[in-house]
Write an enzyme that holds these catalytic residues in place. Structure first.
Site, PDB file in Angstrom:
ATOM      1  NE  ARG A  35      -4.292  -1.632   1.860  1.00  0.00           N
ATOM      2  CZ  ARG A  35      -5.264  -1.821   2.740  1.00  0.00           C
ATOM      3  NH1 ARG A  35      -5.110  -1.423   3.985  1.00  0.00           N
ATOM      4  NH2 ARG A  35      -6.395  -2.377   2.373  1.00  0.00           N
ATOM      5  CE  LYS A 192     -15.465 -16.860  12.317  1.00  0.00           C
ATOM      6  NZ  LYS A 192     -15.757 -15.853  13.316  1.00  0.00           N
ATOM      7  N   GLY A 345      -5.890  -8.688   2.222  1.00  0.00           N
ATOM      8  CA  GLY A 345      -4.634  -8.706   2.976  1.00  0.00           C
ATOM      9  C   GLY A 345      -3.915 -10.047   2.955  1.00  0.00           C
ATOM     10  N   GLY A 368     -11.605  -5.001   2.358  1.00  0.00           N
ATOM     11  CA  GLY A 368     -13.052  -4.796   2.440  1.00  0.00           C
ATOM     12  C   GLY A 368     -13.600  -4.082   1.213  1.00  0.00           C
TER      13      GLY A 368
HETATM   14  C1  3PG Z   1      -8.642  -2.118   5.081  1.00  0.00           C
HETATM   15  O1  3PG Z   1      -7.530  -2.509   5.462  1.00  0.00           O
HETATM   16  O2  3PG Z   1      -9.524  -2.887   4.652  1.00  0.00           O
HETATM   17  C2  3PG Z   1      -8.875  -0.655   5.032  1.00  0.00           C
HETATM   18  O3  3PG Z   1      -7.706   0.048   5.306  1.00  0.00           O
HETATM   19  C3  3PG Z   1     -10.019  -0.237   5.915  1.00  0.00           C
HETATM   20  O4  3PG Z   1      -9.738  -0.414   7.262  1.00  0.00           O
HETATM   21  P1  3PG Z   1     -10.935  -0.470   8.332  1.00  0.00           P
HETATM   22  O5  3PG Z   1     -11.630  -1.776   8.128  1.00  0.00           O
HETATM   23  O6  3PG Z   1     -10.299  -0.326   9.677  1.00  0.00           O
HETATM   24  O7  3PG Z   1     -11.871   0.667   8.017  1.00  0.00           O
END
Ligand code: 3PG
Length: 391
Positions: A35, A192, A345, A368
């Site tokens: 990132r 999950k 991730g 997300g």
């Molecule tokens: C992520 O890593 O999915 C984003 O940086 C968002 O982070 P958050 O779920 O803490 O909002």
């Protein structure tokens, strides 16, 4: 880029919202810097255009209104400075004004240390907007959050636009999801079903084959009538798994389940691994990876695909004895001629571990946000930029 070409950034104060929320180890060292690397082109563009550059991001989920050293962007500033080849000063308190000159880059400390960031406080957003002439959102990874630095500020800044990373992400994802080269395949792994239910449903309606991995695969195996021992499963989602498989069958699409698996008696780095046929899993077994036969089967399907969308490992690849499946999938994607799109991730960590980053068609920096895009949801941070563009 457009603003740079038109010379409109000369001497301007540019506020860039990046997603620098990177994984760290217990000592706070950055373990994966995709990132940060992905944030560099926008910063270089702004510098090239003659701007004074402010960059910010959230890191983790700190309690708002407080400074916590564990969530400081200090290690990010250091890494960013190495990548840029110029100093990047970290500004601790920045809401009431930032001293930065054209040609300089400053990193504004964790945006979530400010009270009202997550709730998108209007007052906070206005203060942030007052810091700049141009607001650039380059944080695809946070595009599913409507926070002060991703949403409110875009409403009040004199100019608001998408940065090169955000634009490239939207382009690659749109390309893969509309008019994909077929056969289209999705690989959805992870622990999950519940966290991926919507994306599984959406993909089940679109792809020609769906490979499930990890705990998700265990729940699907149970739904298909196989013994899963003491593997991680979600009993209450067995019916959902059945309905996804039924939907795929109705569409003449496939969900090729594992034919063999790697089991252990416990979840541990030192746990001995045993390969078994899916029908031979015993009550005290935990399924922790797909077996070699399954890996071969999946690799042959990947080789024939036109598009591969990958989110989530198929086994506990952090432990080498349960990493064979994810490694085989990664290598098959790397060798495939399909347009491949990977995100999340854990997926990024697997790509790094197996050294195939340059063989993937597009690696999304979103976790997300990547999933919400695949689900077909509107991303608020993108939506507000569109609203601005249309007015
Ligand atoms: C992520 O890593 O999915 C984003 O940086 C968002 O982070 P958050 O779920 O803490 O909002």
């Amino acid at each position: 880029t457009d603003l740079v070409d038109k010379g409109e950034l000369q001497g301007k104060r540019v506020f860039i919202r990046s997603d620098l929320n990177v994984p760290r180890d217990a000592e706070g060292n950055i373990t994966e810097d995709t990132r940060i690397r992905a944030s560099i082109p926008a910063i270089r563009d702004a510098l090239k255009g003659g701007a004074a550059v402010m960059v910010t991001s959230h890191l983790g989920r700190p309690k708002e209104g407080e400074f916590t050293p564990e969530e400081s962007l200090a290690p990010v500033a250091k890494r960013m400075s190495e990548l840029l080849g110029q100093p990047v000063e970290l500004k601790r308190d920045w809401i009431d004004g930032v001293d930065v000159q054209p040609g300089q880059v400053v990193l504004l400390e964790n945006a979530r240390f400010n009270k009202g960031e997550k709730k998108n406080s209007d007052e906070l957003a206005k203060k942030m907007a007052a810091l700049c002439d141009v607001y650039v959102n380059d944080a695809f990874g946070t595009a599913h959050r409507a926070e002060a630095t991703t949403y409110g500020i875009a409403r009040y800044a004199p100019v608001a636009c998408a940065g090169p990373l955000l634009a490239a992400e939207l382009d690659a994802l749109t390309r893969a999801m509309t008019n994909p080269y077929r056969p289209m395949m999705a690989i959805v792994g992870g622990s999950k079903v519940s966290g991926k239910l919507e994306v599984l449903r959406k993909l089940a309606d679109k792809v020609d084959s769906l490979i499930v991995g990890g705990g998700i695969a265990n729940t699907f195996l149970l739904a298909a009538g196989y013994p899963v021992g003491k593997s991680l499963i979600e009993e209450d989602l067995v019916e959902e798994a059945k309905s996804i498989m039924a939907m795929m069958k109705y569409r003449k699409a496939s969900v090729p389940l594992p034919v063999d698996v790697v089991c252990a008696k416990e979840f541990a780095a030192s746990a001995p691994a045993t390969v078994k046929k899916v029908s031979d899993v015993k009550p005290d077994d935990m399924i922790l990876d797909i077996g070699p036969e399954t890996a071969k089967l999946y690799a042959s399907l990947i080789a024939k695909a036109g598009t591969v969308i990958w989110n989530g490992p198929v086994g506990v690849f952090e432990f080498d004895q349960f990493g064979g499946g994810t490694k085989a999938v990664a290598e098959a994607i790397a060798h495939s001629r399909a347009f491949s799109l990977a995100g999340g991730g854990d997926t990024l960590a697997a790509i790094a571990k197996y050294g195939i980053a340059d063989k993937i068609g597009y690696i999304s920096t979103g976790g997300g946000a990547f999933l919400e895009f695949l689900e077909g949801k509107t991303l608020p941070a993108v939506d507000i930029l569109m609203q601005r563009a249309n007015h």
